[in-house]
Every structure is written in C-alpha cells, then in structure tokens.
Design a protein around this motif. Structure first.
Motif, short mmCIF file in Angstrom:
data_model
loop_
_atom_site.label_atom_id
_atom_site.label_comp_id
_atom_site.label_asym_id
_atom_site.label_seq_id
_atom_site.Cartn_x
_atom_site.Cartn_y
_atom_site.Cartn_z
N LYS A 172 62.61 17.35 -45.20
CA LYS A 172 63.14 16.14 -44.58
C LYS A 172 62.00 15.30 -44.01
O LYS A 172 61.06 15.82 -43.41
CB LYS A 172 64.13 16.50 -43.47
N LYS A 174 61.74 13.49 -41.45
CA LYS A 174 61.52 13.60 -40.01
C LYS A 174 60.76 14.88 -39.65
O LYS A 174 60.25 15.00 -38.52
CB LYS A 174 62.84 13.55 -39.25
N HIS A 175 60.67 15.82 -40.60
CA HIS A 175 59.97 17.08 -40.35
C HIS A 175 58.60 17.15 -41.02
O HIS A 175 57.91 18.16 -40.90
CB HIS A 175 60.81 18.26 -40.85
N LYS A 177 55.87 16.01 -40.25
CA LYS A 177 54.80 16.25 -39.28
C LYS A 177 54.59 17.74 -39.03
O LYS A 177 53.55 18.14 -38.48
CB LYS A 177 55.13 15.55 -37.97
#
Length: 269
Positions: A172, A174-175, A177
């Motif tokens: 994903k 948003k993950h 990082k």
C-alpha cells in the motif's frame, strides 16, 4: 477522614527490562525486545512475531541460543570473536524466514560466515535446528532490529556482503515508508561493507523491485553488476538468479501465482 490519593506508579527503564525478562518464553533464549532500553520511536520495516513454535524448534533454542544466538541490544559486536575466526568473511542476512535457504547457503559455502537476523521465534528455532543437524559452524542467529545492529554495533568495513531476500513489500502506498530498502538504510549499510562486498536483494513484488533498483542505483559507493544500457528495457538492471541463492518455498509460491522474481546484485567500490 479521607485517605490521601495513591501516587501514580512510575515504570523505570530497569523495571521495564525486568518485566520483559519475565515475559520471555525462553529465559535463556531470544528476548522479546532486546533493545528495549533505547526507547526508540521510529518507523520500522517489520512487526515482531513470536508465533507458535514446535517442540523441535524450542529444543534447538534451549540447546543452542547461548552459543549461536545474538541479541541486538546496541552493544558493540566483535565478529571475529563471534565466529571464532579473524579470517572468516561475514555476510549479513536480514529476514531469513524459516532459515532453509540460509542453512543451504551456509552448507554450500563453509568459508563464509552468515549473521542471520530475524524477529520470528519459530524461524530462529528452525535455523538453529538446521545448523545443528547439518553440523554448520558458520551461522549465527541474531534477534532484534537490524537497524540497531547497523547503526550501533558494527565497525566500518566489517561485512563481506548483505543479503535481503523477499522482504515485506508493504504494497500500500501509505506504507511504502516502511520498506527496508531506502536511501537512509543504504547510507547506514554502505560504510560497513568492505570493498568488493556484494549487496544482493531479491523480491517477487515488481513495484518494490523497481524501487530497489532505483534506490540502489543512486546509492554512493555501490555499482550494479548488471547495469542497464542507454536504451534500457524494463528488465535491464536486474540480475539473473544466482545459483548460490536456493529456490525457496516462498519463492515457489510466488512463481505459482505468476509473480516475477527479480534479483539485484550491487558491489561495494
């Protein structure tokens, strides 16, 4: 007559360490959080997993952790002392799963030491059991956060290589990082690699493979063994799977799903 309120309980670092010791499944085995006293708050690329453990895996931890286990607690690590040889080149493997591939590579190359890092207790036990069964003397099993090892525990130019096989792709957006292979991670790793050391990554998640290729190609001090040409095609820049990397059960499952496995081989200059 009213009683005075009970003061709040303060848990010190020492108290927390005592609590963690009491929580250990194996009193003389891998700790739940070996670097607990550091109280770090940062994004991690993994989740600690204890999991169900077999009797054989538990027995291997009880029998061999004292001799072959390493806690990543931030204390300086003497690799020659750990492996019992000043001449043995040591490769770091981050995330070994159940350890089958690690054991196979160690058996095929006894002249190289493997410091294998993971946080999965059943996998740690399984690798220790395999090392015992195969008579391997060149494997050490490290428990905890590899970042603590790289940042605080190893001297410059102490590693002969780095292996990161099938890390969590964190698919994903948003993950992203949380992905392990990032510029900051490589900036930490590269000074620890001796000239000629090989960074070998593999993944069956194509977007992560492309991310790895981009980040590794931009890392100072690392050179791609299979560089893309000026008119590169999508597959250029990736390496063929080397014979020394065993085909794992996880990899077979990915191939069965139609995933394309990408290897990346970079050399420290």
């Amino acid at each position: 007559m009213s009683s005075s309120p009970t003061p709040p309980t303060t848990v010190t670092v020492t108290d927390r360490a005592d609590i963690l010791v009491k929580q250990r499944r194996f009193p003389n085995g891998p700790a739940p959080d070996p670097a607990a006293s550091r109280e770090e708050h940062r994004i991690r690329s993994f989740h600690a997993r204890r999991g169900r453990i077999t009797q054989a895996q538990a027995a291997a931890i009880d029998a061999h952790w004292d001799a072959w286990g390493v806690e990543l607690d931030g204390s300086p690590l003497d690799l020659p002392a750990l492996f019992g040889s000043a001449d043995l080149p040591v490769v770091l493997e981050i995330g070994f799963g159940m350890g089958d591939a690690t054991a196979a590579m160690a058996a095929a190359d006894p002249a190289t030491g493997i410091l294998a890092v993971d946080v999965h207790t059943p996998g740690q036990g399984n690798l220790l059991a395999l090392a015992d069964r195969l008579g391997l003397t060149n494997v050490r099993v490290a428990n905890g956060d590899a970042v603590v090892l790289l940042r605080d525990m190893l001297p410059p130019a102490s590693l002969a290589g780095l292996r990161v096989y099938f890390p969590d792709p964190w698919p994903k957006a948003k993950h992203h990082k949380r992905r392990l292979i990032q510029p900051d991670f490589l900036a930490m790793v590269t000074p620890l690699l001796r000239p000629g050391a090989v960074v070998h990554c593999a993944t069956d998640w194509e977007p992560y493979a492309e991310h790895m290729l981009e980040v590794l190609s931009a890392a100072p001090g690392l050179v791609n063994q299979y560089p893309a040409g000026p008119n590169s095609r999508p597959a250029e820049g990736f390496a063929p799977r080397p014979d020394f990397r065993p085909l794992t059960k996880f990899e077979r499952q990915g191939l069965a799903k139609g995933h394309v496995v990408r290897d990346l081989l970079f050399t420290r200059v």
